[in-house]
Design a protein around this motif. Sequence first.
Motif, PDB file in Angstrom:
ATOM      1  N   ALA A 147       0.818  -1.212   0.000  1.00 54.87           N
ATOM      2  CA  ALA A 147       0.000   0.000   0.000  1.00 54.87           C
ATOM      3  C   ALA A 147       0.853   1.263   0.000  1.00 54.87           C
ATOM      4  O   ALA A 147       0.594   2.204  -0.766  1.00 54.87           O
ATOM      5  CB  ALA A 147      -0.942  -0.017   1.201  1.00 54.87           C
ATOM      6  N   THR A 148       1.842   1.317   0.867  1.00 46.63           N
ATOM      7  CA  THR A 148       2.663   2.533   0.954  1.00 46.63           C
ATOM      8  C   THR A 148       3.502   2.721  -0.302  1.00 46.63           C
ATOM      9  O   THR A 148       3.737   3.861  -0.729  1.00 46.63           O
ATOM     10  CB  THR A 148       3.552   2.518   2.204  1.00 46.63           C
ATOM     11  N   ALA A 149       3.937   1.623  -0.925  1.00 54.38           N
ATOM     12  CA  ALA A 149       4.696   1.738  -2.176  1.00 54.38           C
ATOM     13  C   ALA A 149       3.806   2.341  -3.268  1.00 54.38           C
ATOM     14  O   ALA A 149       4.250   3.177  -4.067  1.00 54.38           O
ATOM     15  CB  ALA A 149       5.228   0.375  -2.603  1.00 54.38           C
ATOM     16  N   ILE A 150       2.546   1.924  -3.301  1.00 54.39           N
ATOM     17  CA  ILE A 150       1.612   2.479  -4.276  1.00 54.39           C
ATOM     18  C   ILE A 150       1.352   3.957  -3.982  1.00 54.39           C
ATOM     19  O   ILE A 150       1.323   4.793  -4.896  1.00 54.39           O
ATOM     20  CB  ILE A 150       0.303   1.675  -4.285  1.00 54.39           C
ATOM     21  N   ALA A 151       1.173   4.299  -2.710  1.00 56.79           N
ATOM     22  CA  ALA A 151       0.937   5.703  -2.348  1.00 56.79           C
ATOM     23  C   ALA A 151       2.109   6.588  -2.764  1.00 56.79           C
ATOM     24  O   ALA A 151       1.913   7.683  -3.314  1.00 56.79           O
ATOM     25  CB  ALA A 151       0.687   5.812  -0.845  1.00 56.79           C
ATOM     26  N   GLU A 152       3.324   6.117  -2.524  1.00 59.64           N
ATOM     27  CA  GLU A 152       4.510   6.889  -2.897  1.00 59.64           C
ATOM     28  C   GLU A 152       4.605   7.062  -4.414  1.00 59.64           C
ATOM     29  O   GLU A 152       4.850   8.168  -4.914  1.00 59.64           O
ATOM     30  CB  GLU A 152       5.771   6.187  -2.381  1.00 59.64           C
ATOM     31  N   ALA A 153       4.400   5.969  -5.151  1.00 63.04           N
ATOM     32  CA  ALA A 153       4.497   6.041  -6.608  1.00 63.04           C
ATOM     33  C   ALA A 153       3.372   6.892  -7.193  1.00 63.04           C
ATOM     34  O   ALA A 153       3.584   7.652  -8.144  1.00 63.04           O
ATOM     35  CB  ALA A 153       4.458   4.621  -7.192  1.00 63.04           C
ATOM     36  N   PHE A 154       2.177   6.771  -6.618  1.00 62.11           N
ATOM     37  CA  PHE A 154       1.029   7.558  -7.067  1.00 62.11           C
ATOM     38  C   PHE A 154       1.325   9.049  -6.912  1.00 62.11           C
ATOM     39  O   PHE A 154       1.114   9.843  -7.838  1.00 62.11           O
ATOM     40  CB  PHE A 154      -0.199   7.159  -6.248  1.00 62.11           C
ATOM     41  N   HIS A 155       1.821   9.431  -5.743  1.00 62.73           N
ATOM     42  CA  HIS A 155       2.080  10.858  -5.487  1.00 62.73           C
ATOM     43  C   HIS A 155       3.222  11.374  -6.345  1.00 62.73           C
ATOM     44  O   HIS A 155       3.187  12.532  -6.798  1.00 62.73           O
ATOM     45  CB  HIS A 155       2.401  11.056  -4.011  1.00 62.73           C
ATOM     46  N   THR A 214       1.500  11.965   0.871  1.00 68.82           N
ATOM     47  CA  THR A 214       1.226  11.593  -0.517  1.00 68.82           C
ATOM     48  C   THR A 214      -0.166  11.999  -0.997  1.00 68.82           C
ATOM     49  O   THR A 214      -0.581  11.610  -2.080  1.00 68.82           O
ATOM     50  CB  THR A 214       1.419  10.080  -0.708  1.00 68.82           C
ATOM     51  N   GLY A 215      -0.900  12.754  -0.174  1.00 65.75           N
ATOM     52  CA  GLY A 215      -2.153  13.324  -0.658  1.00 65.75           C
ATOM     53  C   GLY A 215      -3.416  12.622  -0.228  1.00 65.75           C
ATOM     54  O   GLY A 215      -4.471  12.830  -0.831  1.00 65.75           O
TER      55      GLY A 215
END
Length: 437
Positions: A223-231, A261-262
């Motif tokens: 989840a956090t990897a997706i949040a970082e990449a998304f932002h 990350t928003g």
Amino acid sequence: MRVVLISTYDLGRQPFGLASPAAWLRSDGHHVTTADLSREPLPLEAVSAADWIAFHLPMHTATRMAIPRVQAARQMNPAAHICCYGLYAPVNEEMLRTLGVTHVIGGEFERALTDLISGRLPSVLPIVLDRLPFQVPDRATLPALREYAGLVSAGERKTVGYTEASRGCKHLCRHCPIVPVYEGRFRIVQREVVLADARQQIQAGAEHITFGDPDFFNGPTHATAIAEAFHAEFPDVTYDVTVKIEHLLKHRDALPVLKRTGCLFITSAVESVDDRVLALLAKGHTRADFVHALALTRSHGLTLVPTFVAFTPWTSKEHYLNLLRTVRDLDLIESVAPIQLAIRLLIPAGSKLLELDELTVDPFDPAALSYRWRHPDPEMDRLCADLQKLVGRGASRTETFSMIWERAFGTKADLPVESPPIPHLTEAWYCCAEPLV
């Protein structure tokens, strides 16, 4: 094959449950028509000519709404294969078969559905939990995002997209419809697929993305990897997630990542502020944990949006009044959609609640697709019915809360100064609830 994929209702979202299998089927060479009946009419010509008609049943309301549509499809096209897939398909298999449904799939349905239609499988088990190499959902033939529920923030309405980073759940809350299908397991959607799906929706006008995982922190590293990449790719696009109270406390180190990350708000199924009810529901948290999680998220500048199952067979009048006091005293009036204070516990087929000795229900009601229950205090059933009428009047959240308070307490509410509205979706998120009609 000529395939029609049908959604009846998906909480005001553009249906992932149509877009994902559409991608699989089209890549396998099939002609796919999608129909979201919450936004467009049933495509009569396509249904009449289809080889396969498949209904997505992600929730109880969608299932009830699908019944007459399944019957109509069977009448229009007696030769077609009719499949129902999604969480509520396997638990209602017996009923669906009586309607002429030929195949039922729950869990990770995309490959099984595609293999069935492509003739690689003669039949499938009603529950499939394979780990899938997901494909980027194909949303080309779905209604535009602007036609779905939006985000209201600072007085403006923004277009919202929806995607999923995982499915299933590793927890066993008794009232949850996920549990009878996944039995404590969850499956991730590959990061590149999640980001590609978000990207195509942002290119189509989405200004905010809802990650619709049952629990975004079932796999916190994912989840956090997706949040970082998304932002990193979309620094101006906000998002929201759903996380258990238990996980907010356990994975508190991830909260700064969400803020940075928003993440605009976190929905959490608190369900009750009574510890006995929480234990019966096997929620994995206490009232004190909820209060702690609220303080923790606020300390990181995050907005927590609690949801509740306000009326259960074990909720006394005093417990309900205490819920209202808690919402007031914790300054949550604007954070709680009024419907959350009038929800009545749903007990569908296959519910783990039926294992409780403390629960007494009437026989299964085929029309309601659920087990009916009555509160031992009839006044509580009357209160619930009255409040359900109040919440649909279109008043503000604070005004509606005041009306709920007055009906419950019999006195006018002594409320704090009205807080500014928080960002919220125009269609309230809820599940595990008996429909209002």
